[in-house]
Design a protein around this motif. Structure first.
Motif, short mmCIF file in Angstrom:
data_model
loop_
_atom_site.label_atom_id
_atom_site.label_comp_id
_atom_site.label_asym_id
_atom_site.label_seq_id
_atom_site.Cartn_x
_atom_site.Cartn_y
_atom_site.Cartn_z
N ILE A 167 0.83 -1.20 0.00
CA ILE A 167 0.00 0.00 0.00
C ILE A 167 0.87 1.26 0.00
O ILE A 167 0.57 2.25 -0.69
N ARG A 168 1.98 1.21 0.73
CA ARG A 168 2.90 2.35 0.75
C ARG A 168 3.47 2.61 -0.65
O ARG A 168 3.58 3.76 -1.09
N GLU A 169 3.82 1.53 -1.35
CA GLU A 169 4.34 1.66 -2.72
C GLU A 169 3.28 2.27 -3.64
O GLU A 169 3.60 3.09 -4.51
N CYS A 170 2.03 1.87 -3.46
CA CYS A 170 0.94 2.42 -4.26
C CYS A 170 0.79 3.92 -4.03
O CYS A 170 0.53 4.69 -4.96
N LYS A 171 0.98 4.34 -2.77
CA LYS A 171 0.90 5.77 -2.46
C LYS A 171 2.06 6.53 -3.08
O LYS A 171 1.89 7.64 -3.59
N ILE A 172 3.26 5.92 -3.04
CA ILE A 172 4.43 6.55 -3.64
C ILE A 172 4.24 6.74 -5.14
O ILE A 172 4.66 7.74 -5.73
N TYR B 216 -9.62 0.15 -3.59
CA TYR B 216 -9.83 -1.15 -4.24
C TYR B 216 -8.83 -2.18 -3.73
O TYR B 216 -9.20 -3.30 -3.33
N TYR B 217 -7.54 -1.82 -3.70
CA TYR B 217 -6.51 -2.76 -3.23
C TYR B 217 -6.72 -3.10 -1.75
O TYR B 217 -6.60 -4.26 -1.35
N ARG B 218 -7.04 -2.12 -0.95
CA ARG B 218 -7.26 -2.37 0.48
C ARG B 218 -8.40 -3.37 0.68
O ARG B 218 -8.27 -4.36 1.40
N ASN B 219 -9.53 -3.09 0.04
CA ASN B 219 -10.71 -3.94 0.22
C ASN B 219 -10.45 -5.37 -0.23
O ASN B 219 -10.77 -6.33 0.48
N GLU B 220 -9.86 -5.51 -1.42
CA GLU B 220 -9.69 -6.85 -1.98
C GLU B 220 -8.63 -7.66 -1.22
O GLU B 220 -8.81 -8.86 -0.98
N SER C 254 -9.89 -8.62 2.27
CA SER C 254 -10.90 -9.68 2.11
C SER C 254 -10.22 -11.00 1.77
O SER C 254 -10.66 -12.07 2.22
N PHE C 255 -9.16 -10.94 0.98
CA PHE C 255 -8.37 -12.12 0.63
C PHE C 255 -7.79 -12.77 1.88
O PHE C 255 -7.89 -13.98 2.11
N ARG C 256 -7.19 -11.94 2.75
CA ARG C 256 -6.63 -12.46 3.99
C ARG C 256 -7.71 -13.08 4.88
O ARG C 256 -7.55 -14.18 5.41
N SER C 257 -8.83 -12.37 5.01
CA SER C 257 -9.93 -12.85 5.84
C SER C 257 -10.47 -14.18 5.32
O SER C 257 -10.78 -15.09 6.11
N MET C 258 -10.52 -14.32 4.01
CA MET C 258 -11.03 -15.54 3.39
C MET C 258 -10.13 -16.73 3.70
O MET C 258 -10.61 -17.83 3.98
N LEU C 259 -8.83 -16.52 3.65
CA LEU C 259 -7.89 -17.59 3.97
C LEU C 259 -7.98 -17.97 5.45
O LEU C 259 -7.95 -19.15 5.81
N GLU C 260 -8.11 -16.96 6.30
CA GLU C 260 -8.22 -17.22 7.74
C GLU C 260 -9.45 -18.05 8.08
O GLU C 260 -9.41 -18.95 8.92
N GLN C 261 -10.56 -17.73 7.40
CA GLN C 261 -11.79 -18.47 7.64
C GLN C 261 -11.65 -19.95 7.27
O GLN C 261 -12.34 -20.81 7.82
N GLN C 262 -10.75 -20.24 6.33
CA GLN C 262 -10.55 -21.62 5.90
C GLN C 262 -9.38 -22.30 6.63
O GLN C 262 -9.02 -23.43 6.32
N GLY C 263 -8.78 -21.58 7.57
CA GLY C 263 -7.67 -22.14 8.32
C GLY C 263 -6.38 -22.25 7.52
O GLY C 263 -5.52 -23.08 7.81
N VAL C 264 -6.24 -21.39 6.51
CA VAL C 264 -5.05 -21.40 5.65
C VAL C 264 -4.09 -20.29 6.10
O VAL C 264 -4.53 -19.18 6.42
N SER C 265 -2.80 -20.60 6.13
CA SER C 265 -1.80 -19.60 6.54
C SER C 265 -1.83 -18.40 5.59
O SER C 265 -1.93 -18.55 4.38
N THR C 266 -1.72 -17.23 6.18
CA THR C 266 -1.71 -16.01 5.37
C THR C 266 -0.30 -15.47 5.14
O THR C 266 -0.14 -14.42 4.51
N ALA D 114 -6.10 -7.93 -7.96
CA ALA D 114 -5.44 -7.34 -6.79
C ALA D 114 -4.39 -8.29 -6.22
O ALA D 114 -3.28 -7.86 -5.85
N ILE D 115 -4.71 -9.58 -6.16
CA ILE D 115 -3.78 -10.58 -5.65
C ILE D 115 -2.53 -10.65 -6.52
O ILE D 115 -1.41 -10.72 -6.02
N ARG D 116 -2.73 -10.61 -7.84
CA ARG D 116 -1.57 -10.67 -8.75
C ARG D 116 -0.67 -9.44 -8.58
O ARG D 116 0.55 -9.56 -8.55
N ALA D 117 -1.28 -8.27 -8.46
CA ALA D 117 -0.49 -7.05 -8.27
C ALA D 117 0.30 -7.12 -6.96
O ALA D 117 1.47 -6.72 -6.89
N PHE D 118 -0.32 -7.66 -5.92
CA PHE D 118 0.29 -7.79 -4.60
C PHE D 118 1.51 -8.71 -4.66
O PHE D 118 2.62 -8.34 -4.22
#
Length: 321
Positions: free
Chosen positions: A34-39, A49-53, A56-68, A103-107
């Motif tokens: 996110i800092r790089e996006c601001k720069i 958009y990046y923040r939300n997605e 949500s990606f992290r939350s989705m993995l956590e709900q499934q018990g997958v390491s983030t 968003a995941i690919r950009a990350f």
């Protein structure tokens, strides 16, 4: 003393050890991205958009018990725990899934470039194939019906009618519409400066009917403590959500059922009517602010009268009898 001649064959040079990757958690990686996006001075819309997605990606993995932890995330995880999960468990459409995948690919591309991960799991991640949906547009009669709905004896009604005329005239996106300030109107040149995606500016022409209407609206708007062209009854800048809600309301009042009454339907309708009135792809691309001609060509293929006229000439059934 003469030095011995060197061998012209270069011996194999042992590779130096690659710098060790410093493992990091999701929060650190996310904040760095996110800092790089601001720069890079990306728009607030893109940052949101990046923040939300990504969150949500992290939350989705956590709900499934997958390491983030980014280095623990693999391509199979992205396919199974993102794509399949969003399809089967959440019932999301292809467009929503692809929005998250971009968003995941950009990350992960950022993490790889900055050596925060070794292997990039998103390098081979393909977007989900989307069905080509029919582009919804208003008919001329539907447009007339919608335009009859605002009460122009009120400020909000006069404003909303002006907004709809401007959407029909220019096809601007709803965010572009709410970003217009009074100073963006070039009265002498009959143009409006539009701040498009990625801070790309473009000048969009307006003709006499809309120009006259805008002049009257600006007079009624009067002096307010901000530069936004379209404001609320409380003199605050009109938001995209408020525009969407107002248009949806007028669609219900006009009893329009087969077409979603939204700003984007106005944009598609502008494109359709422009093509039918003879606009070429390059003029349409310039006004709509598309980065490529793909979508514009799609409009032309769908709505050009040339296609209809040509079909009359080669119609197999018409030639059969």
């Amino acid at each position: 003393m003469r030095l011995a001649r060197r061998s012209n064959i270069i011996a194999a040079v042992p590779e130096t050890d690659k710098p060790e990757i410093e493992l990091t958690d999701f929060e650190t990686a996310y904040n760095a991205f996110i800092r790089e996006c601001k720069i890079k001075n990306l728009s607030e819309h893109t940052l949101k958009y990046y923040r939300n997605e990504l969150l949500s990606f992290r939350s989705m993995l956590e709900q499934q018990g997958v390491s983030t932890r980014p280095e623990k995330i693999t391509l199979p995880i992205l396919k199974e725990n993102v794509i399949v999960y969003m399809m089967d468990k959440l019932g999301r459409k292809e467009t929503s899934i692809n929005t998250r995948l971009r968003a995941i690919r950009a990350f992960f591309n950022f993490l790889e470039k900055n050596r925060m991960i070794g292997d990039n799991p998103a390098k081979e991640l393909s977007l989900v194939k989307q069905k080509k949906e029919v582009i919804e547009t208003f008919s001329r009669e539907q447009l007339r019906d919608i335009l009859r709905q605002p009460d122009q004896g009120t400020f909000t009604g006069f404003r909303d009618y002006t907004i709809m005329l401007l959407l029909i005239e220019t096809g601007v996106r709803v965010r572009e519409l709410t970003d217009i300030s009074v100073k963006d109107i070039r009265w002498e040149d009959s143009q409006i400066l539009i701040n498009g995606k990625g801070y790309k500016e473009r000048l969009v022409p307006i003709q006499s009917t809309v120009k006259t209407r805008l002049r009257k609206y600006v007079q009624i708007r009067g002096d307010v403590p901000n530069d936004a062209l379209f404001v609320t009854i409380d003199n605050t800048p009109l938001t995209t959500r408020q525009v969407q809600n107002r248009l949806s309301k007028y669609g219900r009042m006009a009893n329009i059922k087969n077409v979603r009454c939204s700003p984007h339907t106005f944009r598609h309708t502008f494109a359709k009517m422009s093509v039918q009135n003879g606009a070429d792809v390059f003029a349409l691309q310039a006004v709509l602010g598309h980065s490529s001609l793909d979508m514009v060509r799609n409009y032309v293929n769908l709505f050009s009268r040339d296609v209809m006229d040509a079909h009359k000439k080669f119609s197999p059934v018409e030639k059969l009898f």
